[in-house]
Design an enzyme around this catalytic site. Structure first.
Site, PDB file in Angstrom:
ATOM      1  N   LYS A  75       1.028  -1.250  -0.213  1.00  0.00           N
ATOM      2  CA  LYS A  75      -0.022   0.020  -0.007  1.00  0.00           C
ATOM      3  C   LYS A  75       0.820   1.133   0.009  1.00  0.00           C
ATOM      4  CE  LYS A  75      -1.859   1.564   3.864  1.00  0.00           C
ATOM      5  NZ  LYS A  75      -1.576   2.955   4.557  1.00  0.00           N
ATOM      6  N   ASN A  76       1.763   1.427   0.939  1.00  0.00           N
ATOM      7  CA  ASN A  76       2.564   2.499   1.191  1.00  0.00           C
ATOM      8  C   ASN A  76       3.579   2.893   0.080  1.00  0.00           C
ATOM      9  OD1 ASN A  76       1.054   3.158   3.279  1.00  0.00           O
ATOM     10  ND2 ASN A  76       2.221   2.721   4.910  1.00  0.00           N
ATOM     11  N   ARG A  83      -5.047  10.410   4.388  1.00  0.00           N
ATOM     12  CA  ARG A  83      -4.061  11.502   4.696  1.00  0.00           C
ATOM     13  C   ARG A  83      -2.975  11.557   3.456  1.00  0.00           C
ATOM     14  NH1 ARG A  83      -3.284  13.753   9.098  1.00  0.00           N
ATOM     15  NH2 ARG A  83      -1.022  14.080   8.457  1.00  0.00           N
ATOM     16  N   CYS A 114      -5.042  12.608  12.926  1.00  0.00           N
ATOM     17  CA  CYS A 114      -5.733  11.347  12.843  1.00  0.00           C
ATOM     18  C   CYS A 114      -5.798  10.541  14.120  1.00  0.00           C
ATOM     19  CB  CYS A 114      -5.536  10.522  11.700  1.00  0.00           C
ATOM     20  SG  CYS A 114      -3.862   9.605  11.980  1.00  0.00           S
ATOM     21  N   ARG A 139      -0.024  14.349  13.362  1.00  0.00           N
ATOM     22  CA  ARG A 139       0.605  14.297  12.087  1.00  0.00           C
ATOM     23  C   ARG A 139       0.618  15.545  11.303  1.00  0.00           C
ATOM     24  NH1 ARG A 139      -1.792   8.692   9.920  1.00  0.00           N
ATOM     25  NH2 ARG A 139       0.269   8.807   8.545  1.00  0.00           N
ATOM     26  N   PRO A 140       1.126  16.467  11.717  1.00  0.00           N
ATOM     27  CA  PRO A 140       1.379  17.642  10.890  1.00  0.00           C
ATOM     28  C   PRO A 140       2.100  17.546   9.728  1.00  0.00           C
ATOM     29  CG  PRO A 140       3.003  17.652  12.644  1.00  0.00           C
ATOM     30  CD  PRO A 140       2.269  16.416  12.723  1.00  0.00           C
ATOM     31  N   ILE A 141       2.018  18.545   8.857  1.00  0.00           N
ATOM     32  CA  ILE A 141       2.746  18.509   7.304  1.00  0.00           C
ATOM     33  C   ILE A 141       3.544  19.583   7.173  1.00  0.00           C
ATOM     34  CG2 ILE A 141       1.064  16.918   5.979  1.00  0.00           C
ATOM     35  CD1 ILE A 141       0.266  19.726   4.782  1.00  0.00           C
ATOM     36  N   ASP A 180       4.336   0.523  12.177  1.00  0.00           N
ATOM     37  CA  ASP A 180       3.283  -0.364  11.661  1.00  0.00           C
ATOM     38  C   ASP A 180       3.371  -1.611  12.008  1.00  0.00           C
ATOM     39  OD1 ASP A 180       2.429   2.148  10.342  1.00  0.00           O
ATOM     40  OD2 ASP A 180       3.412   1.332   8.383  1.00  0.00           O
ATOM     41  N   ILE A 184       7.574   6.930  17.148  1.00  0.00           N
ATOM     42  CA  ILE A 184       7.018   7.761  15.910  1.00  0.00           C
ATOM     43  C   ILE A 184       5.666   8.646  16.167  1.00  0.00           C
ATOM     44  CG2 ILE A 184       6.607   7.407  13.418  1.00  0.00           C
ATOM     45  CD1 ILE A 184       9.244   6.462  13.987  1.00  0.00           C
ATOM     46  N   ARG A 193      -8.665  -0.543   4.352  1.00  0.00           N
ATOM     47  CA  ARG A 193      -7.793   0.347   3.806  1.00  0.00           C
ATOM     48  C   ARG A 193      -6.613  -0.030   3.357  1.00  0.00           C
ATOM     49  NH1 ARG A 193      -6.417   4.808   7.507  1.00  0.00           N
ATOM     50  NH2 ARG A 193      -5.254   4.875   5.803  1.00  0.00           N
TER      51      ARG A 193
HETATM   52  N1  EPU Z   1       6.054  14.703  11.216  1.00  0.00           N
HETATM   53  C1  EPU Z   1       6.281  16.131  11.606  1.00  0.00           C
HETATM   54  N2  EPU Z   1       5.723  16.839  10.404  1.00  0.00           N
HETATM   55  C2  EPU Z   1       5.975  16.606   9.228  1.00  0.00           C
HETATM   56  C3  EPU Z   1       5.676  15.231   8.931  1.00  0.00           C
HETATM   57  C4  EPU Z   1       5.870  14.333   9.638  1.00  0.00           C
HETATM   58  O1  EPU Z   1       6.274  16.313  12.437  1.00  0.00           O
HETATM   59  O2  EPU Z   1       5.669  17.536   8.103  1.00  0.00           O
HETATM   60  C5  EPU Z   1       6.265  13.560  12.177  1.00  0.00           C
HETATM   61  C6  EPU Z   1       4.917  12.867  12.093  1.00  0.00           C
HETATM   62  O3  EPU Z   1       3.790  13.546  13.253  1.00  0.00           O
HETATM   63  C7  EPU Z   1       5.420  11.581  13.032  1.00  0.00           C
HETATM   64  C8  EPU Z   1       6.727  11.483  12.263  1.00  0.00           C
HETATM   65  O4  EPU Z   1       7.011  12.624  11.742  1.00  0.00           O
HETATM   66  O5  EPU Z   1       5.492  11.943  14.470  1.00  0.00           O
HETATM   67  C9  EPU Z   1       7.035  10.467  10.965  1.00  0.00           C
HETATM   68  O6  EPU Z   1       5.787  10.763  10.180  1.00  0.00           O
HETATM   69  P1  EPU Z   1       5.843  10.210   8.824  1.00  0.00           P
HETATM   70  O7  EPU Z   1       5.602  11.514   7.972  1.00  0.00           O
HETATM   71  O8  EPU Z   1       6.903   9.467   8.457  1.00  0.00           O
HETATM   72  O9  EPU Z   1       4.503   9.577   8.531  1.00  0.00           O
HETATM   73  P2  EPU Z   1       3.661   9.405   7.143  1.00  0.00           P
HETATM   74  O10 EPU Z   1       4.728   9.837   6.047  1.00  0.00           O
HETATM   75  O11 EPU Z   1       2.378  10.312   7.262  1.00  0.00           O
HETATM   76  C10 EPU Z   1       3.978   7.022   6.569  1.00  0.00           C
HETATM   77  C11 EPU Z   1       3.255   5.759   6.510  1.00  0.00           C
HETATM   78  C12 EPU Z   1       2.599   5.378   7.720  1.00  0.00           C
HETATM   79  C13 EPU Z   1       3.628   4.970   8.623  1.00  0.00           C
HETATM   80  C14 EPU Z   1       4.586   6.156   8.808  1.00  0.00           C
HETATM   81  C15 EPU Z   1       5.890   5.864   9.614  1.00  0.00           C
HETATM   82  C16 EPU Z   1       2.336   6.167   4.112  1.00  0.00           C
HETATM   83  C17 EPU Z   1       1.192   6.405   3.422  1.00  0.00           C
HETATM   84  N3  EPU Z   1       1.982   6.208   5.584  1.00  0.00           N
HETATM   85  O12 EPU Z   1       3.135   8.055   7.114  1.00  0.00           O
HETATM   86  O13 EPU Z   1       1.804   4.133   7.372  1.00  0.00           O
HETATM   87  O14 EPU Z   1       3.193   4.658   9.705  1.00  0.00           O
HETATM   88  O15 EPU Z   1       5.106   6.637   7.477  1.00  0.00           O
HETATM   89  O16 EPU Z   1       6.552   4.777   9.290  1.00  0.00           O
HETATM   90  O17 EPU Z   1       3.472   5.875   3.573  1.00  0.00           O
HETATM   91  C18 EPU Z   1       0.029   2.657   7.834  1.00  0.00           C
HETATM   92  O18 EPU Z   1       0.374   2.238   6.792  1.00  0.00           O
HETATM   93  O19 EPU Z   1      -0.685   2.219   8.705  1.00  0.00           O
HETATM   94  C19 EPU Z   1       0.621   3.756   8.256  1.00  0.00           C
HETATM   95  C20 EPU Z   1       0.082   4.847   9.209  1.00  0.00           C
END
Ligand code: EPU
Length: 416
Positions: free
Chosen positions: A22-23, A92, A116, A121-123, A304, A326, A396
């Site tokens: 998926k990811n 997301r 969520c 999960r900020p961006i 995960d 994480i 999902r």
């Molecule tokens: N974070 C920030 N700012 C940002 C982005 C991230 O502070 O701008 C923080 C997050 O809040 C978190 C950490 O950085 O504490 C890591 O988050 P990351 O951005 O790596 O997560 P993600 O990219 O949103 C992906 C996977 C998740 C998986 C995480 C960690 C996808 C679509 N999703 O999420 O998958 O848990 O990486 O490995 O690739 C799942 O499949 O169930 C799932 C949640």
């Protein structure tokens, strides 16, 4: 909403085939927006999130055709720049369109995803990266509005390792003018898979899989045919289920190299794991031993798989410490596992799990995909019949999970 009914007490035995990741599929399907033409992707899993991605791409003006395990994306027509709240709210990862849209169109208007169940999960790091590439960013009415001329290559440092943040910036930088260096980049196999696809499209990317990724911008990219890598989280979930139930399972079509942290921890529980190319044999006899885990970015233990591993520890002989580093709220499953008789105490980001002789079946539910999977695992060993509600979350991210478990001898079914 569908429910899964699972009767505990059967050791899983037999063969299971792993679907595409998926990811990896989500960013790769979205990367088609960078090209003008039709890309074909195979080994795409059949999941709700893939369906949401197809809708998102169609909404942006691409034509999407979905087959049994293929998806064709034609992004040759007019692409529009807005991703609505309703689409982003459902998934997301929709935020991954930001980079490609700004790179291709010079503008994007994408709903902010919001928090969520597992964390805020900020961006901010996606936005900081885009701004560094020269985009002007405004937050208005719950949307990110980004605009730029041609993006300009630059150095981007991530304060926190972010998977989709790295992917978004990698896609944006492919069409930028000059060289971009991503520092403290995520090293997940899904990053390498995306880089491989982008490279096939004509991008010039070096270092994917390390924490420094260099992207020399090119003026255009071409459509591709690409195959999605195996889902390491799905494979890991079946490995843990085999160990948990004292079973013997052969897992086909996986990539054991992506599962190093889990394999190491499972061996420490007393599970026998044999690897033969893409095939993994998992066999467990006798009680499980307690092992500590700490989630970390790849190649550390994946967040995960934390919920599923906690189920193993809940019936292991001893006490284990599980640290989640994480996401700040990824212990959603704890209260449900406690209702099934698990002895788990949480303090901050650490759970102390004291193994109990057995779990007892209950009606449970969770608001997160991996937490839901952990409840199915708990149901496989609990005494009695467990009913897992809100299966929407499972759908999902796991393709036909209950059918695959039934194929391994579990007494499990779905009630519509
Ligand atoms: N974070 C920030 N700012 C940002 C982005 C991230 O502070 O701008 C923080 C997050 O809040 C978190 C950490 O950085 O504490 C890591 O988050 P990351 O951005 O790596 O997560 P993600 O990219 O949103 C992906 C996977 C998740 C998986 C995480 C960690 C996808 C679509 N999703 O999420 O998958 O848990 O990486 O490995 O690739 C799942 O499949 O169930 C799932 C949640």
């Amino acid at each position: 909403m569908d429910k899964i009914i699972v009767e505990g007490g059967r050791a899983l035995r037999g063969d299971v085939h792993i679907s595409g990741a998926k990811n990896a599929a989500l960013p790769i399907l979205i990367s088609a927006l960078l090209t003008e033409g039709t890309s074909t992707f195979s080994n795409v899993p059949q999941l709700q999130d893939i369906h949401s991605t197809a809708l998102l791409l169609e909404n942006l003006g691409a034509r999407v055709e979905t087959g049994a395990d293929t998806v064709r994306v034609d992004a040759g027509g007019q692409i529009q720049h807005e991703a609505e709240y309703d689409l982003v709210r459902k998934m997301r990862a929709s935020v991954l369109v930001l980079g490609p849209l700004v790179a291709r169109l010079g503008k994007a208007r994408v709903s902010l995803p919001g928090g969520c169940a597992i964390g805020a999960r900020p961006i901010n790091l996606h936005l900081k990266g885009l701004a560094a590439l020269g985009a002007s960013i405004e937050l208005k009415h719950g949307y990110v509005e980004a605009s730029a001329g041609r993006l300009q290559g630059t150095d981007i440092y991530f304060d926190v390792v972010t998977v989709t943040g790295t992917e978004n910036m990698m896609m944006a930088a492919t069409l930028a003018n000059g060289t971009t260096v991503l520092r403290n980049a995520a090293r997940e196999p899904e990053i390498i898979a995306l880089a491989d696809t982008l490279t096939q499209m004509g991008a010039d990317i070096h270092g994917a899989g390390t924490s420094v990724i260099t992207i020399h911008g090119v003026s255009s990219l071409k459509p591709v045919e690409a195959t999605i890598i195996p889902d390491r989280i799905e494979a890991g979930t079946f490995m843990m289920a085999a160990a948990l139930t004292g079973g013997s399972v052969t897992i086909f079509d996986s990539e054991p190299d992506h599962l190093g942290a889990l394999i190491d921890k499972l061996r420490l529980t007393g599970t026998d794991i044999k690897i033969d190319g893409q095939v993994v044999h998992v066999n467990h006899e006798g009680p499980l031993k307690s092992v500590d885990i700490k989630t970390q970015p790849y190649p550390g233990f994946p967040t995960d798989m934390q919920a599923q591993f906690m189920v193993l520890m809940s019936i292991a002989g001893g006490t284990s410490m599980i640290s989640e580093t994480i996401f700040e709220n990824r212990f959603i499953h704890v209260s449900e596992l406690r209702r099934m008789g698990a002895d788990i105490q949480v303090s901050g980001n650490t759970a102390i799990v004291k193994g109990v002789p057995h779990l007892s079946a209950a009606q449970v539910m969770a608001t997160d995909l991996r937490a839901s999977a952990s409840l199915i695992l708990a149901g496989l060993v609990a005494e009695g019949t467990t009913q897992v509600n809100r299966v929407y979350h499972l759908d999902r991210g796991y393709q036909a999970l209950e059918k695959k478990f039934a194929g391994l001898g579990a007494t499990i079914s779905r009630i519509k």
